[in-house]
Design an enzyme around this catalytic site. Structure first.
Site, PDB file in Angstrom:
ATOM      1  N   ALA A  15       0.849  -1.135  -0.067  1.00 30.36           N
ATOM      2  CA  ALA A  15      -0.058  -0.213  -0.047  1.00 30.36           C
ATOM      3  C   ALA A  15       0.748   1.193   0.046  1.00 30.36           C
ATOM      4  O   ALA A  15       0.433   2.351  -0.514  1.00 30.36           O
ATOM      5  CB  ALA A  15      -0.867  -0.136   1.250  1.00 30.36           C
ATOM      6  N   GLU A  43      -7.350  -9.178  -6.265  1.00 33.21           N
ATOM      7  CA  GLU A  43      -7.190  -8.097  -7.243  1.00 33.21           C
ATOM      8  C   GLU A  43      -6.033  -6.941  -6.839  1.00 33.21           C
ATOM      9  O   GLU A  43      -6.267  -6.840  -5.874  1.00 33.21           O
ATOM     10  CB  GLU A  43      -8.668  -7.314  -7.317  1.00 33.21           C
ATOM     11  CG  GLU A  43      -9.797  -8.397  -7.663  1.00 33.21           C
ATOM     12  CD  GLU A  43     -10.517  -9.177  -6.601  1.00 33.21           C
ATOM     13  OE1 GLU A  43     -10.388  -8.725  -5.603  1.00 33.21           O
ATOM     14  OE2 GLU A  43     -11.256 -10.150  -6.897  1.00 33.21           O
ATOM     15  N   GLN A  69     -12.814 -23.116  -6.526  1.00 38.27           N
ATOM     16  CA  GLN A  69     -12.032 -22.539  -7.618  1.00 38.27           C
ATOM     17  C   GLN A  69     -10.704 -22.981  -7.137  1.00 38.27           C
ATOM     18  O   GLN A  69     -10.280 -22.878  -6.160  1.00 38.27           O
ATOM     19  CB  GLN A  69     -12.375 -20.946  -7.817  1.00 38.27           C
ATOM     20  CG  GLN A  69     -11.768 -20.257  -6.384  1.00 38.27           C
ATOM     21  CD  GLN A  69     -12.131 -18.557  -6.750  1.00 38.27           C
ATOM     22  OE1 GLN A  69     -12.830 -18.534  -7.572  1.00 38.27           O
ATOM     23  NE2 GLN A  69     -11.713 -17.870  -5.777  1.00 38.27           N
TER      24      GLN A  69
END
EC number: 3.5.4.13
Length: 186
Positions: free
Chosen positions: A111, A133, A176
């Site tokens: 960040a 993401e 997934q």
């Protein structure tokens, strides 16, 4: 709803395979840290990435996603272009208990470099790798280091198990493997 400690995370991961592979300590020397922390678990990003590109000239549509919007990359260091976006997946596979919700927050190491990580909550009963993401908000290319920390997961235990878990409702991202692109059930 209570935040779960390192002791609880360790027990769930060893006895019920909640996190696999599970790292019992926080590894941080010479790498972006990962593993067990006091009240969370620092997850690692795998070596597979899907980097967004404008080469295909299409519009990004979550209801009708065109795979021409991304370029596949496998490697130890992924370069995310300036003001661009990439998808990745966790090294870890999760098996969420039916009374626990997990929330994922980006690591300050990234960040502070303008790299923002978003992950939606891990719902009770969810099983699978987590699609990550990654946004590069800077005007410069940014490095993402595979097999190192990318985000921290916090585990919140509800007062009771939910009536309908993610597994019960046959969630569209259940089980997934790898990076999963947007899905709309029809």
């Amino acid at each position: 709803m209570g935040l779960k400690s390192d002791k609880w995370i360790r027990e769930q991961s060893i006895e019920n395979q909640m996190i696999e592979p599970f790292c019992e300590e926080n590894i941080g020397k010479g790498v972006v840290s990962y593993g067990l922390s006091s009240y969370g678990y620092d997850i690692r990003v795998g070596c597979e990435f899907k980097i967004f590109t404008n080469i295909g000239g299409t519009v990004v549509d979550p209801k009708n996603f065109d795979e021409k919007n991304v370029v596949d990359f496998i490697g130890d260091i992924c370069i995310v272009p300036p003001n661009s976006f990439a998808l990745a997946r966790t090294v870890e596979y999760f098996k969420m208990p039916h009374d626990v919700l997990a929330i994922c927050l980006g690591k300050s190491t990234y960040a502070r470099c303008g790299i923002i990580v978003n992950v939606t909550p891990f719902e009770p009963g969810f099983n699978g790798h987590i699609t990550i993401e990654i946004s590069n908000t800077t005007p410069l290319p940014a490095k993402i280091y595979a097999n190192e920390g990318i985000a921290q997961v916090l585990f919140l235990q509800g007062d009771e198990p939910c009536e309908t878990s993610y597994a019960d409702k046959k969630g569209k991202y259940q089980d997934q493997e790898g990076i999963t692109l947007p899905r709309i059930l029809k």
